[in-house]
Design a protein around this motif. Structure first.
Motif, mmCIF file in Angstrom:
data_model
loop_
_atom_site.group_PDB
_atom_site.id
_atom_site.type_symbol
_atom_site.label_atom_id
_atom_site.label_comp_id
_atom_site.label_asym_id
_atom_site.label_seq_id
_atom_site.Cartn_x
_atom_site.Cartn_y
_atom_site.Cartn_z
ATOM 1 N N VAL A 152 -76.891 -0.988 -42.946
ATOM 2 C CA VAL A 152 -76.348 -0.611 -41.694
ATOM 3 C C VAL A 152 -74.955 0.209 -41.883
ATOM 4 O O VAL A 152 -74.156 -0.471 -42.864
ATOM 5 C CB VAL A 152 -76.058 -1.763 -40.612
ATOM 6 C CG1 VAL A 152 -75.040 -1.230 -39.693
ATOM 7 C CG2 VAL A 152 -77.433 -2.086 -39.925
ATOM 8 N N VAL A 153 -74.718 1.299 -41.460
ATOM 9 C CA VAL A 153 -73.496 2.010 -41.668
ATOM 10 C C VAL A 153 -72.841 1.987 -40.170
ATOM 11 O O VAL A 153 -73.363 2.252 -39.255
ATOM 12 C CB VAL A 153 -73.704 3.428 -42.000
ATOM 13 C CG1 VAL A 153 -72.438 4.000 -42.089
ATOM 14 C CG2 VAL A 153 -74.534 3.572 -43.597
ATOM 15 N N GLN A 154 -71.611 1.665 -40.204
ATOM 16 C CA GLN A 154 -70.835 1.515 -38.951
ATOM 17 C C GLN A 154 -70.673 2.675 -38.471
ATOM 18 O O GLN A 154 -70.561 3.824 -39.305
ATOM 19 C CB GLN A 154 -69.481 0.908 -39.297
ATOM 20 C CG GLN A 154 -69.309 -0.516 -39.190
ATOM 21 C CD GLN A 154 -68.005 -1.137 -39.248
ATOM 22 O OE1 GLN A 154 -67.388 -0.787 -40.135
ATOM 23 N NE2 GLN A 154 -67.592 -1.859 -38.128
ATOM 24 N N VAL A 155 -70.725 2.884 -37.170
ATOM 25 C CA VAL A 155 -70.634 4.153 -36.408
ATOM 26 C C VAL A 155 -69.231 4.549 -36.467
ATOM 27 O O VAL A 155 -68.726 5.620 -36.911
ATOM 28 C CB VAL A 155 -71.139 4.084 -35.058
ATOM 29 C CG1 VAL A 155 -70.919 5.472 -34.145
ATOM 30 C CG2 VAL A 155 -72.395 3.539 -34.977
ATOM 31 N N GLN A 196 -78.660 4.573 -37.874
ATOM 32 C CA GLN A 196 -78.954 3.175 -38.541
ATOM 33 C C GLN A 196 -78.738 2.329 -37.707
ATOM 34 O O GLN A 196 -79.192 1.143 -37.589
ATOM 35 C CB GLN A 196 -78.073 3.325 -39.742
ATOM 36 C CG GLN A 196 -78.511 4.073 -40.865
ATOM 37 C CD GLN A 196 -77.425 5.012 -41.473
ATOM 38 O OE1 GLN A 196 -76.981 5.719 -40.259
ATOM 39 N NE2 GLN A 196 -77.502 5.506 -42.427
ATOM 40 N N ILE A 197 -77.739 2.365 -36.726
ATOM 41 C CA ILE A 197 -77.621 1.448 -35.540
ATOM 42 C C ILE A 197 -78.696 1.716 -34.362
ATOM 43 O O ILE A 197 -78.560 2.651 -33.888
ATOM 44 C CB ILE A 197 -76.061 1.256 -35.125
ATOM 45 C CG1 ILE A 197 -75.331 0.633 -36.282
ATOM 46 C CG2 ILE A 197 -75.991 0.690 -33.822
ATOM 47 C CD1 ILE A 197 -73.956 0.213 -35.912
ATOM 48 N N ARG A 201 -69.184 11.075 -32.563
ATOM 49 C CA ARG A 201 -69.858 9.881 -31.787
ATOM 50 C C ARG A 201 -71.054 10.254 -30.759
ATOM 51 O O ARG A 201 -71.894 9.333 -30.371
ATOM 52 C CB ARG A 201 -68.774 9.157 -30.980
ATOM 53 C CG ARG A 201 -69.242 7.790 -30.952
ATOM 54 C CD ARG A 201 -68.012 6.812 -30.168
ATOM 55 N NE ARG A 201 -68.629 5.599 -29.672
ATOM 56 C CZ ARG A 201 -68.245 4.560 -29.766
ATOM 57 N NH1 ARG A 201 -67.370 4.370 -30.638
ATOM 58 N NH2 ARG A 201 -68.820 3.518 -29.218
#
Ligand code: SF4
Ligand code: SF4
Ligand code: SF4
Lengths: 299, 362
Positions: B227-230, A104-105, A221
Motif C-alpha cells: 500500500v502506498v500512502q496517498v 492502491q488504497i 489527490r
C-alpha cells in the motif's frame, strides 16, 4: 430505429395529451399534480469527499437510528466484508457505503439520494407526492404516494426503493436529507456521526467553493471534477474523488435535467385521466426510448 | 478619557506590531492581499508546514493526552488515551512532529482545537472540524495498514465491559524492530549491479540511530508493503543521498557497486592493521582524521600516538594504573613505535601480561 430527440418527445406527449382531452371531466380535483418545487438560493448540500472516507459505516447506523429503522448495535457495522458487495439503498437502510478497488488504497463511496436540483422523481410522480424543499431536500408525502413506482424508474440514480414485503401499504422510501433534523437546526445524522468528516454539510454554493479549493490545493489527490455540480442540472449532494466517477459506479449523465419532459407528459396525462394500463405501457416505452436517446446523446 | 485610552491602545498595538516586525517574515506566506487588516486578514488557506517554527524533542512531549473534547449526540465510544510520546518517538522516523503538527508559527505549540472548530455545523468549511481533524490525522497512518483502522483499535466502546475491550487499555508499545544485518540492493544504472549494504555494521560502527537515515519513512513502509500512502507519501529514500555523507557517490561508483556480493568490511584484511580492544571501540574518524578520506594512514602507532600526552588518562584503554605506575613516564613501559609493553626496566622479562600494572576496568 429513428432516434427520438427531446423535441419529438415533447410533440408526442402533446398529441397524447390532446387525445386525452375528452376524459377531462373525470378528474378528481385533488389529484391534479402540483408539486412544491423550490430551488432556494441558500439550499443546503453535503460534500462527500470519497478520498477521506474510511468505510466505517457509522453513517449507515446513524441513518437507520435517526429514521427508526432496525439498526442493531454500532459494532455490528465493523464488518468490512460487506463493503465489497455492491449494495444499494433499500427500505431497510437509506444509505450504503461500497468499496471500490481503485488505486492502491480502496475508495469507499457512500450512496444515498442526491437531492437533485431538478429532480426526476418530482417530475415523474403522478400524484405530486414528491417535492424539493427550500432546504434542498427532496422529500415525499406518504399519504399521497400510491405506489406506482414511477419515481423509481425516473430517478437517474435508482434511489427510491419500494418495500416489496408490504404490498398492502405501498410506500416509497429513500434518504430524506434528515429534513426533520434540518428543520430544527440540526445537521443530518450521517454527517453528524462521520468520524473523519467525509461529509461536509453547508450551503451548496459554499460547498462548491470548498470543493474547488480542495481540487486546486491538492491536484494529485482529486480529479478535476465535482460530481453533482452540473450532472442532471446539479444535485445538492456533491462528490469529490481521486479516480473517475464511472469507476465508482456513478452513472454517466448529461448536464440537462433529464426529466423535464416527463413532467409535462405525466402531469398532463394524469390531468386528463386516461385509463391506466395501456397508457402506462406507452409511457414506459416513451421514457425508455427517451432515456436511451439521452444516453446516445452523451456518447 | 476615552480618547486617551484609544490612543494608548493604538500605540501599544503599534509597538507590538513593531516587535513582531523584528522577526523576518514574509507577509504573503499567510496573507493573500497586500494590506491585511484585522477585519479582513485575507488569510490563505492553512499554510501547513511552511510556517513551522517550533521544534521540541520527543522526550519533552507530553506522555499521554486524553482526547475527550469531542462530544457527539450519540457517544458510541469512550475518549481515547492517546500515547502522545510514543507516537512522537515513532514520528522521528516518518518526518517528525510536523506530520501531525502541520501548523505552528512562532510561540507555543498550537493545539488542534485552536484551528479546528469543535463544531460540525459551522460557517467556515474549508478545514475539517475537530473530530474530523483528529480522526484524519490518526488514520493518515493507521488506515494504511490492515486491521488497525477499526474504531476499536483506539476506542473503547461505551457500555461494553468485555475483557477483550478492557485489554485494549493496556499501554501499546511498538514492538522491537528487527534490523537487517545485510541488504543486497540491485541497481540498474551502473554496469556493476550489486550493492551489498551491511546495515548493522554501519549503525554500530558509526553510532547511528534509526532516524539518522530513516527520517522520512512512512509507517506503511513496514506495515503494509503493498500500500502506498496517498498523502504525505514517503519520498523514495534517495539512497545515494544517504550514503553520500560519507561515501564519494559522484566518482567512485565501484566502491559500492560490485559485480558480486561484497564481503563484510574487515579492517585487518584490508589494511593489515587489526582493530582490537580499545581501537575496536573507536569511531573511524578518531584515527582517520582528515575529513572524508580513510586511506593514507600507516600501520604504525606513531600515526596517532606521535607524542606522549602528559595528561593521558590511562583508564581509557581499560586499565587504571596503580599509584606507583601512574607516576612513571609513558616510555618507561611502552615502545614508542609499536606501543608494546616492556617491563624489563624494573621487573624480570615477561612480567606482563601475567601481572598487571593496575586494575582492569570496563
Ligand atoms: S437522486 Fe433520484 S430520488 Fe433523489 S432527488 Fe434525484 S431523482 Fe429524486
Ligand atoms: S441525510 Fe439523513 S436520511 Fe439521508 S443518508 Fe444521511 S442520515 Fe440518512
Ligand atoms: S461515517 Fe463517514 S467515514 Fe464512515 S463510512 Fe460513512 S462517510 Fe465513510
Amino acid at each position: 430505429m429513428k432516434k427520438q430527440n427531446r423535441r419529438d418527445f415533447l410533440k408526442s406527449s402533446i398529441s397524447i395529451a390532446g387525445a386525452a382531452t375528452a376524459t377531462n371531466l373525470l378528474l378528481p380535483k385533488n389529484t391534479k399534480a402540483s408539486p412544491e418545487n423550490i430551488l432556494s438560493n441558500d439550499r443546503f448540500g453535503v460534500l462527500v469527499d470519497t478520498t477521506v472516507c474510511i468505510g466505517c459505516r457509522k453513517c449507515e447506523w446513524a441513518c437507520k437510528t435517526a429514521h427508526n429503522l432496525p439498526a442493531g448495535d454500532a459494532s455490528d457495522y465493523d464488518d468490512k466484508k460487506v463493503l465489497s458487495k455492491r449494495r444499494r439503498p433499500s427500505p431497510g437502510g437509506y444509505t450504503v457505503v461500497n468499496q471500490y478497488q481503485t488505486n492502491q488504497i480502496p475508495t469507499n463511496v457512500k450512496f444515498q439520494c442526491m437531492h437533485c436540483d431538478h429532480p426526476a422523481c418530482v417530475s415523474a410522480c403522478i400524484v405530486g407526492a414528491f417535492s424539493k424543499t427550500e432546504y434542498g431536500a427532496v422529500v415525499w408525502d406518504e399519504t399521497k404516494c400510491i405506489g406506482c413506482r414511477y419515481c423509481m424508474v425516473a430517478c437517474p440514480f435508482q434511489i427510491p426503493t419500494f418495500d416489496f414485503d408490504k404490498a398492502i401499504e405501498p410506500n416509497i422510501s429513500k434518504c430524506d436529507f434528515c429534513i426533520d433534523r434540518l428543520k430544527v437546526g440540526k445537521i443530518p445524522a450521517c454527517v453528524e456521526i462521520c468520524p473523519v468528516e467525509t461529509l461536509t454539510f453547508g450551503p451548496r454554493k459554499d460547498l462548491i467553493e470548498v470543493a474547488r479549493k480542495k481540487i486546486k490545493n491538492f491536484p494529485d489527490r482529486y480529479i478535476n471534477r465535482i460530481f453533482g455540480e452540473a450532472e442532471v442540472g446539479g444535485t445538492s449532494w456533491l462528490y469529490l474523488a481521486s479516480s473517475q466517477f464511472e469507476k465508482l459506479d456513478f452513472p454517466k449523465l448529461g448536464k440537462n435535467p433529464a426529466p423535464g419532459v416527463s413532467e409535462t407528459i405525466q402531469h398532463g396525462i394524469f390531468a386528463y385521466f386516461i385509463p391506466p394500463i395501456a397508457l402506462y405501457a406507452l409511457l414506459g416505452g416513451i421514457m425508455w426510448v427517451n432515456k436511451k436517446s439521452e444516453n446516445e446523446d452523451e456518447e | 478619557m476615552k480618547k486617551l485610552l484609544i490612543l494608548l491602545l493604538i500605540s501599544v498595538s503599534i509597538y507590538a506590531q513593531h516587535q513582531q516586525n523584528s522577526i523576518k517574515y514574509n507577509c504573503n506566506l499567510c496573507h493573500e492581499c497586500e494590506n491585511p487588516t484585522k477585519l479582513n486578514p485575507c488569510l490563505k488557506s492553512c499554510p501547513r508546514d511552511e510556517v513551522i517554527t517550533v521544534y521540541h524533542s520527543a522526550e519533552k512531549a507530553p506522555d499521554i493526552i486524553k482526547i475527550d473534547l469531542v462530544k457527539s449526540e450519540k457517544d458510541i465510544y469512550q475518549a481515547v488515551n492517546f500515547t502522545h510520546k510514543l507516537h512522537a518517538e515513532m514520528s522521528n522516523m516518518a518526518g517528525g512532529c510536523v506530520i501531525c503538527h502541520h501548523y505552528n508559527p512562532v510561540g507555543k505549540v498550537v493545539a488542534c482545537r485552536e484551528c479546528h472548530e469543535n463544531q460540525r455545523k459551522r460557517e467556515v468549511l474549508d478545514k475539517p472540524d475537530l473530530k474530523g481533524a483528529y480522526h484524519r490525522q490518526c488514520l493518515m497512518c493507521h488506515k494504511t495498514w490492515k486491521k488497525q483502522d477499526d474504531c476499536n483499535f483506539c476506542h473503547l466502546q461505551n457500555n461494553v465491559k468485555s475483557s477483550a475491550a478492557k485489554q485494549k487499555n493496556k499501554k501499546n508499545v511498538h514492538p522491537k524492530i528487527e534490523t537487517p544485518k545485510k541488504i543486497l540492493f540491485k541497481s540498474n544504472g551502473y554496469k556493476n549491479t550489486l550493492v551489498t549494504f551491511y546495515h548493522n555494521d554501519h549503525t554500530q560502527t558509526f553510532g547511528l540511530e534509526c532516524k539518522s537515515c530513516h527520517n522520512s519513512d512512512a509507517c506503511a513502509k513496514c506495515h503494509n508493503q503493498n500500500v502506498v500512502q496517498v498523502k504525505n507519501s514517503s519520498k523514495k529514500m534517495d539512497k545515494h543521498q544517504v550514503c553520500s555523507s560519507c561515501h564519494d557517490v559522484k566518482t567512485n561508483c565501484q566502491e559500492c557497486h560490485k559485480s558480486k556480493e561484497a564481503k563484510r568490511f574487515n579492517h585487518f584484511a584490508k589494511t593489515g592493521f587489526e582493530l582490537k580492544n580499545y581501537h575496536s571501540k573507536l569511531e573511524c574518524s578518531k584515527c582517520h582524521r582528515n575529513g572524508k578520506s580513510y586511506s593514507g594512514l600507516k600501520k604504525e602507532c606513531s600515526n596517532c600516538h606521535s607524542a606522549w600526552q602528559p595528561d593521558f588518562k590511562h583508564k581509557k584503554v581499560g586499565l587504571v594504573l596503580s599509584e606507583e605506575h601512574s607516576e612513571l613516564a609513558c616510555e618507561d613501559c611502552h615502545n614508542l613505535k609499536t606501543m608494546k609493553v616492556d617491563c624489563s626496566n624494573c621487573h624480570e622479562e615477561n612480567f606482563y601480561p601475567k601481572h598487571l600494572p593496575g586494575k582492569k576496568v570496563k
